[in-house]
Design an enzyme around this catalytic site. Structure first.
Site, PDB file in Angstrom:
ATOM      1  N   LEU A 170      -0.520  29.997   7.389  1.00  0.00           N
ATOM      2  CA  LEU A 170      -0.874  31.305   7.315  1.00  0.00           C
ATOM      3  C   LEU A 170      -1.865  31.342   6.159  1.00  0.00           C
ATOM      4  CD1 LEU A 170       2.450  33.314   8.211  1.00  0.00           C
ATOM      5  CD2 LEU A 170       0.557  32.818   9.680  1.00  0.00           C
ATOM      6  N   ASP A 171      -3.205  31.987   6.265  1.00  0.00           N
ATOM      7  CA  ASP A 171      -3.928  31.985   5.067  1.00  0.00           C
ATOM      8  C   ASP A 171      -3.328  33.108   4.032  1.00  0.00           C
ATOM      9  OD1 ASP A 171      -5.028  34.853   5.309  1.00  0.00           O
ATOM     10  OD2 ASP A 171      -5.714  33.873   7.313  1.00  0.00           O
ATOM     11  N   ILE A 172      -4.001  32.938   2.938  1.00  0.00           N
ATOM     12  CA  ILE A 172      -3.415  33.533   1.644  1.00  0.00           C
ATOM     13  C   ILE A 172      -3.219  35.094   1.889  1.00  0.00           C
ATOM     14  CG2 ILE A 172      -5.565  34.080   0.598  1.00  0.00           C
ATOM     15  CD1 ILE A 172      -4.312  33.292  -2.092  1.00  0.00           C
ATOM     16  N   THR A 174      -2.792  36.449   5.020  1.00  0.00           N
ATOM     17  CA  THR A 174      -1.830  36.904   6.022  1.00  0.00           C
ATOM     18  C   THR A 174      -0.210  36.694   5.659  1.00  0.00           C
ATOM     19  OG1 THR A 174      -3.493  35.858   7.483  1.00  0.00           O
ATOM     20  CG2 THR A 174      -1.117  36.112   8.355  1.00  0.00           C
TER      21      THR A 174
END
Length: 345
Positions: A170-172, A174
């Site tokens: 999961l990106d930073i 999210t």
């Protein structure tokens, strides 16, 4: 009167010569046939001797792929281990491993990662563990950050002999459900697009959204890394330019949800993953908190990707120990309460 001897050369000289020629020819043919047989025989004997020659097994040619064995032993996902091999960090029996090497686990091979010996037989006895983690915004899905920013691994329980492997990323910016496991093969299969495991997100978008846009997003749009689409889109509330939607995908490419909405000129202002397969984010789980899964959920994930079911989990293994520890704590609390009563008297 002249007499001739019955055994003289004058009697049947022609017949004797014919007989000798026939016998000579027969002997010549027989000798040729014998020669052919004797010449052919050593070749067949040689071939048979060659075929029964014992073969020496090469552990780097036979057996399973090295990255698959190490992934199952909980040393990382296949992708992570392939990167380690490419960086010459893995050795087999003192020799630097290369991509494509195969090993026989029971051949007694010694595998090291960064010089540390990996106990494969011990790892095979370990049960599969799976954690549910509520990732908050601001954490990175990496083991080490050169800038010192917090990572999703910082809060997880410590392990000996294996490591936690993140199932996807999961990106930073999210938040939401992130699964971790000690079984690299399970992580690899869950992440692979061919398995088509559903991921559900709750997304807040800023912009004008109409039915035609939703139809395009479900039918499919072209992104820079290929076509993509949402399997389902459900309106979840909101007014004006800020609206919430529940969307479902069958894969997990980098920033795929955000890029799909951005392809329609709409910006994502909030993104939360709420479900992976049939595993939903627990409402009671706080941000930054984790919960170890029971046997039912672990086996659901394993059977989902074609892996054999486990007989027990770490929770089952440590249950008697935890129960005994809880009993000791209760006794200590009770003893402390009794001492307090006596002291007050």
């Amino acid at each position: 009167m002249k007499f001739t001897k019955p055994n003289s050369r004058q009697n049947k000289p022609h017949v004797e010569q014919k007989t000798s020629r026939r016998s000579t020819n027969a002997n010549a043919v027989a000798s040729k046939n014998v020669k052919k047989v004797t010449e052919a025989q050593p070749k067949s004997v040689k071939a048979s001797t060659h075929s029964v020659k014992p073969t020496v097994k090469n552990p780097l040619v036979e057996g399973e792929k090295l990255q698959k064995v190490l992934a199952r032993a909980g040393q990382g996902s296949r992708r992570e281990i392939e990167a380690m091999i490419a960086e010459n960090r893995v050795s087999v029996d003192g020799k630097i491993a290369t991509l494509g090497d195969r090993i026989d686990v029971h051949a007694g091979v010694k595998i090291r990662i960064d010089g540390h010996l990996i106990n494969l037989l011990h790892a095979q006895k370990e049960v599969c563990r799976v954690l549910m983690y509520y990732k908050p915004e601001g954490e990175l899905c990496t083991r080490h950050d050169p800038e010192g920013r917090p990572t999703v691994f910082d809060r997880l329980p410590r392990l000996t002999g294996s490591r936690w492997i993140a199932v996807g990323r999961l990106d930073i910016n999210t938040s939401g459900l992130l699964l971790f496991t000690t079984d690299g093969e399970l992580a690899n299969r869950l992440m692979h697009p061919s398995r088509e495991v559903e991921r559900e997100y709750s997304v807040r978008v800023f912009g004008q959204v109409d039915e035609a846009m939703l139809h395009r997003l479900k039918k499919g749009v072209q992104l820079e890394d290929g076509p993509a689409n949402f399997k389902e889109i459900k309106f979840a509330g909101g007014v004006g330019m800020n609206q919430w939607f529940d969307v479902t995908l069958m894969e997990g490419r980098n920033r795929e949800v955000r890029r799909l909405w951005e392809s329609q000129g709409v910006q994502v202002s909030r993104l939360i993953r709420t479900r992976y397969g049939n595993i939903s984010l627990m409402k009671s789980l706080p941000r930054g908190g984790w919960e170890e899964m029971d046997l039912t959920n672990v086996n659901y994930l394993r059977e989902l990707v074609g892996l054999p079911a486990e007989v027990e989990t770490k929770l089952d293994v440590t249950k008697p120990r935890r129960r005994a520890k809880t009993g000791q704590i209760r006794k200590a609390v009770k003893r402390y309460a009794e001492l307090n009563k006596r002291y007050k008297k």
